[in-house]
Structure formats: C-alpha cells, structure tokens
Write an enzyme that holds these catalytic residues in place. Sequence first.
Site, PDB file in Angstrom:
ATOM      1  N   LYS A 130       0.848  -1.200   0.000  1.00 34.87           N
ATOM      2  CA  LYS A 130       0.000   0.000   0.000  1.00 34.87           C
ATOM      3  C   LYS A 130       0.877   1.242   0.000  1.00 34.87           C
ATOM      4  CE  LYS A 130      -2.335   1.593   3.637  1.00 34.87           C
ATOM      5  NZ  LYS A 130      -3.394   1.745   4.661  1.00 34.87           N
ATOM      6  N   ARG A 133     -10.044  -1.656   6.680  1.00 40.84           N
ATOM      7  CA  ARG A 133      -9.133  -2.436   7.520  1.00 40.84           C
ATOM      8  C   ARG A 133      -8.957  -1.815   8.900  1.00 40.84           C
ATOM      9  NH1 ARG A 133      -4.953   0.940   8.901  1.00 40.84           N
ATOM     10  NH2 ARG A 133      -3.078   0.735   7.641  1.00 40.84           N
ATOM     11  N   GLN A 167     -13.073   7.585   8.456  1.00 46.86           N
ATOM     12  CA  GLN A 167     -12.751   6.445   9.314  1.00 46.86           C
ATOM     13  C   GLN A 167     -13.870   6.123  10.298  1.00 46.86           C
ATOM     14  OE1 GLN A 167      -9.987   4.548   9.226  1.00 46.86           O
ATOM     15  NE2 GLN A 167      -8.765   5.700   7.778  1.00 46.86           N
ATOM     16  N   ASP A 197     -17.669  16.435  16.437  1.00 50.04           N
ATOM     17  CA  ASP A 197     -16.593  16.873  15.557  1.00 50.04           C
ATOM     18  C   ASP A 197     -16.418  18.372  15.729  1.00 50.04           C
ATOM     19  OD1 ASP A 197     -15.231  15.540  12.752  1.00 50.04           O
ATOM     20  OD2 ASP A 197     -15.197  17.729  12.933  1.00 50.04           O
ATOM     21  N   GLY A 254      -6.432   8.009  15.346  1.00 50.27           N
ATOM     22  CA  GLY A 254      -6.253   9.277  14.635  1.00 50.27           C
ATOM     23  C   GLY A 254      -4.824   9.666  14.391  1.00 50.27           C
ATOM     24  N   SER A 285      -3.840   2.269  17.718  1.00 45.90           N
ATOM     25  CA  SER A 285      -3.471   1.706  16.420  1.00 45.90           C
ATOM     26  C   SER A 285      -2.823   2.761  15.534  1.00 45.90           C
ATOM     27  CB  SER A 285      -4.723   1.148  15.726  1.00 45.90           C
ATOM     28  OG  SER A 285      -4.434   0.715  14.425  1.00 45.90           O
TER      29      SER A 285
END
Length: 319
Positions: A59, A103, A131, A153, A217, A290
Amino acid sequence: IEKIVEIKDVIDAVEKAYLERAKQTAICPERLVIDIKKHKGSVLCMPAYLSKMDILATKIVTNYEENLSKYGLPTILGSIILNDSKTGSIISLMEGTYITALRTGATSGVAAKYLARKDSEVISVIGAGVQARTQVWALCQVLKNVNKVKAYDAVFERAEKFVKEISRMPLTIDAEIARSSRECVEDSDVVIIATTSRVPVLDGNWIKKGTHVTSIGYVGPDGRELDDATVKRSKIVVDTKSVLVESGDLIIPIRKGIITKDDVHAELAEIVSGEKLGRAEKDEITCFKSVGLAIGDAAVAGLVYKKAIKEKVGTEINL
C-alpha cells in the site's frame, strides 16, 4: 468495493492476518515514511506478505493534514498493488482509501471483540470523518447490544453528515450529535477517537469504568489525541510496538513519566492468539492504540480481489 465486500468478511480476514503475525507466518517490514513538510503531509510505503493466505501486497498511502480544508479531499489517500505471490507480477491495482478505512474499522472491531464489554450499548465517536463510519460499522458487527452512537466533531457539519449517513446504513442504532467532546464521551461504553488533532481531545476522567477506548487518529511523535489520564487509567493494547516510536499518544506520557513502556500490556496479535488475556474484569478500562499495519491492508486487498473476480467487477488493463 463497497458493493462486493461485507464488513463481517473483512473482520474475519483481518483477524486471520493478526493470527499469522502471532504465528510468525506474516512478513511485515517497518513502513517507509517520507515527510513532505512543505505541504504538511507524509507518504508511507507499506508492504506485507501473508504466507498462509498467500497474499502479497503493497500500500502507498498519503496523510495530508490540510486536504479537507484546502482541497476538499480526504486526509488519507491511498492505492494498493496486489502481486501474484508465485511470479511477482502485478495482478491488481485498487483504490486504497476505502480499503484503509475498512481495515482500520475491522482492526478496531477485532480489538473490541477481545477488549470491550460484551454488553456495550453506547458508542461515542470523536472525529466524524471517513474512518468513523467503518469504525461504527465494524463495532456493531462484534458488539451485538449496541443501540446508540454519539458523534462529536470540531466542524459541526461533519458530525451532522455522519449522523445522517449512519441513519441510512443497515444498522439498528440511533445516531445523535453531541455538542462537546465531554457530552460525547460521558456514559459511553466504547469511545472511538479518530481525529487529526495534535492535542488531547478528551479528559480521561470523563470515562466511566468498564469503557473501551480506541485511538486511530493522528500519528506522529510530536502530537497526541489521548490525554495523560486516559492512558494512565487504561490497560493498553497496541497493533504494533512501533507505536512506541511513532505515536505521541504513548511517547509523550512515557517521556513525562506518566506511564512506562512496560505498561503496554500486549500487541493485538498476542491477544488474538490467546498468548495474552484481553479484558480481564468488567470495570477495567481498556485502550487500543493503532497506527496501522500492512498485514491488514494485504488481507483486505486479497479479499477484495477474490470477490471482484467472482462478481466480475473491475476493469482489465494491459500494462
């Protein structure tokens, strides 16, 4: 891709990829990163090979902070090249932005399967971009009691758009806009943080006992979306120990002495394989941080390719 792939299949593929990582049948080199400071962006090259699934993919993904405000483009853009593992020849070029979202959502879904309370009902989302949608989609797949999602947000219109889109998805949950990050987080069972913020967007003291937090993020050593209290109160699980050199969410509190490297409980692969325990107690707060692993992209790319061949979608070209 949206038409031919179901989130449950994506979650299954990603979980298998992490099991391969645990069993050392996956090859996943450190990502190559080029910073384009002039334009507040970065380019990442992420190759991976899953030997059990026999999937070879790379990727190329970009992360540009000002894309949305300046050009009306997503912050993250990408493409994936899939190779025939037997010959090395390129067999597919596919759009990678949506696959990245898939993913990432699926990885969070796998983490929640082991770390969130099974009776979780309320999800909160801080950062209502691309996301956020796949995060909610995946969580609703693994947490069957979810009935409400709250979204906040910094740009109200994004939260408004997110709520409308969630309402149109085939999910039996209510969606509502929160007027502040505190209102969003309080009384939630799962907290998703998906922002580009370089400063914390919540106070960990707002989080109730038993909550599962996922942070996907901003990635960079000089900023963070998680605060000290959240990190200090949580059992921390990461997708890769590279987080300790890539993400300010852990680098900064470690530097300040709030936590140590030893406070990272496990990598997700260790949890999936059963080598280490996920959630141990109902009241513990868990946190999954992550930064993204190419094994997830490869697994999803392989799934997409098989589905595309079966459904006869896509365009054949001669390179």
